[in-house]
Design a protein around this motif. Structure first.
Motif, PDB file in Angstrom:
ATOM      1  N   PRO A 189       0.777  -1.231   0.000  1.00  0.00           N
ATOM      2  CA  PRO A 189       0.000   0.000   0.000  1.00  0.00           C
ATOM      3  C   PRO A 189       0.809   1.283   0.000  1.00  0.00           C
ATOM      4  N   GLY A 190       1.957   1.353   0.622  1.00  0.00           N
ATOM      5  CA  GLY A 190       2.629   2.637   0.745  1.00  0.00           C
ATOM      6  C   GLY A 190       4.127   2.524   0.642  1.00  0.00           C
ATOM      7  N   VAL A 191       4.797   3.379   1.370  1.00  0.00           N
ATOM      8  CA  VAL A 191       6.248   3.425   1.322  1.00  0.00           C
ATOM      9  C   VAL A 191       6.822   2.454   2.342  1.00  0.00           C
ATOM     10  N   ALA A 192       8.118   2.170   2.208  1.00  0.00           N
ATOM     11  CA  ALA A 192       8.780   1.257   3.135  1.00  0.00           C
ATOM     12  C   ALA A 192       9.002   1.958   4.470  1.00  0.00           C
ATOM     13  N   PRO A 193       8.970   1.223   5.576  1.00  0.00           N
ATOM     14  CA  PRO A 193       9.171   1.853   6.893  1.00  0.00           C
ATOM     15  C   PRO A 193      10.601   2.327   7.065  1.00  0.00           C
ATOM     16  N   GLN A 194      10.748   3.325   7.910  1.00  0.00           N
ATOM     17  CA  GLN A 194      12.060   3.889   8.199  1.00  0.00           C
ATOM     18  C   GLN A 194      12.295   3.829   9.703  1.00  0.00           C
ATOM     19  N   ASP A 195      13.417   3.250  10.077  1.00  0.00           N
ATOM     20  CA  ASP A 195      13.783   3.109  11.480  1.00  0.00           C
ATOM     21  C   ASP A 195      14.656   4.286  11.907  1.00  0.00           C
ATOM     22  N   PHE A 196      14.418   4.766  13.129  1.00  0.00           N
ATOM     23  CA  PHE A 196      15.164   5.893  13.668  1.00  0.00           C
ATOM     24  C   PHE A 196      15.801   5.478  14.989  1.00  0.00           C
ATOM     25  N   GLU A 197      17.078   5.779  15.115  1.00  0.00           N
ATOM     26  CA  GLU A 197      17.774   5.573  16.381  1.00  0.00           C
ATOM     27  C   GLU A 197      17.611   6.815  17.252  1.00  0.00           C
ATOM     28  N   LYS A 198      17.918   6.665  18.520  1.00  0.00           N
ATOM     29  CA  LYS A 198      17.807   7.789  19.437  1.00  0.00           C
ATOM     30  C   LYS A 198      18.810   8.872  19.046  1.00  0.00           C
TER      31      LYS A 198
ATOM     32  N   LYS B 114      14.865  15.795  17.175  1.00  0.00           N
ATOM     33  CA  LYS B 114      15.788  14.674  17.349  1.00  0.00           C
ATOM     34  C   LYS B 114      15.027  13.543  18.022  1.00  0.00           C
ATOM     35  N   MET B 115      15.155  12.360  17.466  1.00  0.00           N
ATOM     36  CA  MET B 115      14.351  11.226  17.883  1.00  0.00           C
ATOM     37  C   MET B 115      14.497  10.945  19.373  1.00  0.00           C
ATOM     38  N   ARG B 116      13.357  10.928  20.064  1.00  0.00           N
ATOM     39  CA  ARG B 116      13.256  10.595  21.497  1.00  0.00           C
ATOM     40  C   ARG B 116      14.071  11.539  22.366  1.00  0.00           C
ATOM     41  N   GLU B 117      14.231  12.788  21.917  1.00  0.00           N
ATOM     42  CA  GLU B 117      14.872  13.820  22.726  1.00  0.00           C
ATOM     43  C   GLU B 117      13.915  14.999  22.828  1.00  0.00           C
TER      44      GLU B 117
END
Length: 440
Positions: free
Chosen positions: A30-39, A96-99
């Motif tokens: 259905p859509g785009v590929a997932p993107q993982d983010f580090e802290k 910034k991820m999880r900050e």
């Protein structure tokens, strides 16, 4: 003598089978590929067009004097996004991820007469600011009267509101200059990476104050201080939109872990109510159509019943041979109409529309037209319309030859240009008017 397969050939076949099994990959349709983010990974927030439920004219985000980044970069857009008026650009908001971040200063502007008028016009028309994070649009949660029920979601946040102070009758304009973002993420149990599954905001109007001289982002605000953990939770001291007023734009960022998985993150948007759908007008139109259809059906049934009754009451053979009522049109069934060429053109255009709708619905059911692919619906409609022109030309020429026509090539050409040409002419006229309003 029969030959037996050697052990080496069996081993080779087994290795090939293992390679084929492990070489298979699945993909997300259905859509785009997932993107993982580090802290600590940077999250780029993009801004989209300004939209309103009062008017259908979209405007670019920077048509209003909002804070700009060092360089504004336009994102690549497909044909459907351009026709919808989407203008996706970079923004000064960087997370910034999880900050978590508290009371970040974006910029300060001073209103003049032109800017004040522009903001007031957008507030009067209830324009909303649209943003995108990891391909998710920005929503504003609205709590229901029933506190236990899940909240409603509004697409985009309003530029501002119009209200009045307590005890005063004059209306004032207030701008939403503080945005409290909430980024929801789903954390992987095995790794430390996370995926974004929600992007929400709560807008506030705050008249910021500061001590000393203004030094850009290093200025310490007294109305919103991260060192003293003084946050903005209400709009009790709102920022007015008046000439020579100073407006300071700020934002907060909060991260919340969610149980929603990445594959289900669009469920919230698909189940939310769309306030741009005018249900009253739709129901009113349906009732009018049903009423008129019923009136026509009743008239035809009464006429047909009267003619049948007259035929049953005929007493002599001479009266039976006399043509009356519906018998008067029995010879017109196989007679070509007066404007048979136009009928053939309209029939071909109907085949073209019907084929486009059927194929597009099939693609939508299979998941090719996901809402995560912005503009895919409009793009698919245009390409399918062009492709279905083949069937339109065949249907119109075939019907024209049934009417004993000889110039079927001319009919096919008229089918290709009559309706699309009329629509294109109307589109360019409306587009010229929209350009005159400086809309996107």
């Amino acid at each position: 003598m029969e030959s037996r397969p050697s052990s080496s050939s069996l081993i080779s076949a087994l290795l090939v089978l293992i390679v084929l099994v492990h070489g298979g990959h699945c993909f997300y349709l259905p859509g785009v590929a997932p993107q993982d983010f580090e802290k600590g990974d940077p999250l780029m927030v993009k801004v989209n067009k300004l939209t309103s439920i009062k008017t259908q004219l979209p405007y670019t985000y920077y048509s209003l004097p909002y804070c700009r980044p060092d360089s504004v970069i336009d994102s690549a857009e497909n044909l459907g996004e351009v026709l919808r008026g989407d203008r996706i650009e970079t923004s000064p908001f960087v997370f910034k991820m999880r900050e978590p971040q508290m009371c970040n200063i974006v910029c300060k502007i001073t209103l003049d007469g032109k800017i004040t008028k522009a903001f007031k016009e957008k507030i009067d028309d209830e324009y909303r600011v649209n943003m995108i994070l990891d391909n998710l649009p920005l929503v504003v949660p609205i709590q229901r009267l029933d506190q236990q029920a899940p909240p409603l979601y509004q697409l985009g946040s309003h530029v501002g509101v119009k209200g009045q102070y307590t005890g005063m009758k004059d209306g004032k304009y207030f701008i939403h200059n503080h945005l409290s973002f909430t980024v929801k993420y789903h954390k992987d149990e095995q790794t430390d990476s996370a995926r974004i599954v929600g992007f929400e905001v709560k807008p506030f109007s705050v008249k910021h104050e500061y001590e000393g001289e203004w030094s850009d982002k290093k200025t310490r605000l007294t109305s919103c201080d991260p060192h003293a953990k003084r946050t903005v939770t209400s709009s009790n001291n709102p920022q007015e939109v008046e000439e020579k007023q100073e407006i300071i734009f700020t934002y907060d960022v909060e991260f919340q872990e969610s149980d929603v998985k990445w594959a289900s993150r669009w469920d919230t948007y698909l189940l939310m109510s769309d306030d741009q759908i005018h249900w009253f007008s739709i129901v009113n139109s349906l009732m009018i159509v049903l009423f008129l259809s019923g009136m026509v059906a009743m008239i035809m049934l009464r006429t047909l019943y009267r003619d049948i009754s007259r035929y049953n009451e005929l007493e002599t053979q001479e009266e039976a041979q006399e043509e009356t009522g519906w018998k008067l049109v029995h010879g017109d069934v196989f007679r070509p109409p007066i404007h048979s060429d136009l009928l053939c053109v309209y029939t071909g255009t109907g085949v073209q529309c019907f084929g486009m709708i059927v194929v597009m619905m099939m693609f939508a059911v299979l998941g090719f037209l996901s809402p995560s692919n912005r503009g895919s619906l409009m793009t698919a409609m245009l390409f399918l319309w062009v492709f279905m022109g083949l069937f339109a030309g065949y249907a119109s020429a075939r019907l024209y030859k049934m009417f004993k026509g000889t110039e079927w090539r001319k009919i096919a050409v008229r089918t290709a240009f009559l309706f699309p040409g009329s629509v294109a002419t109307l589109f360019f006229i409306l587009n010229a008017l929209i350009w005159g309003q400086k809309s996107s």
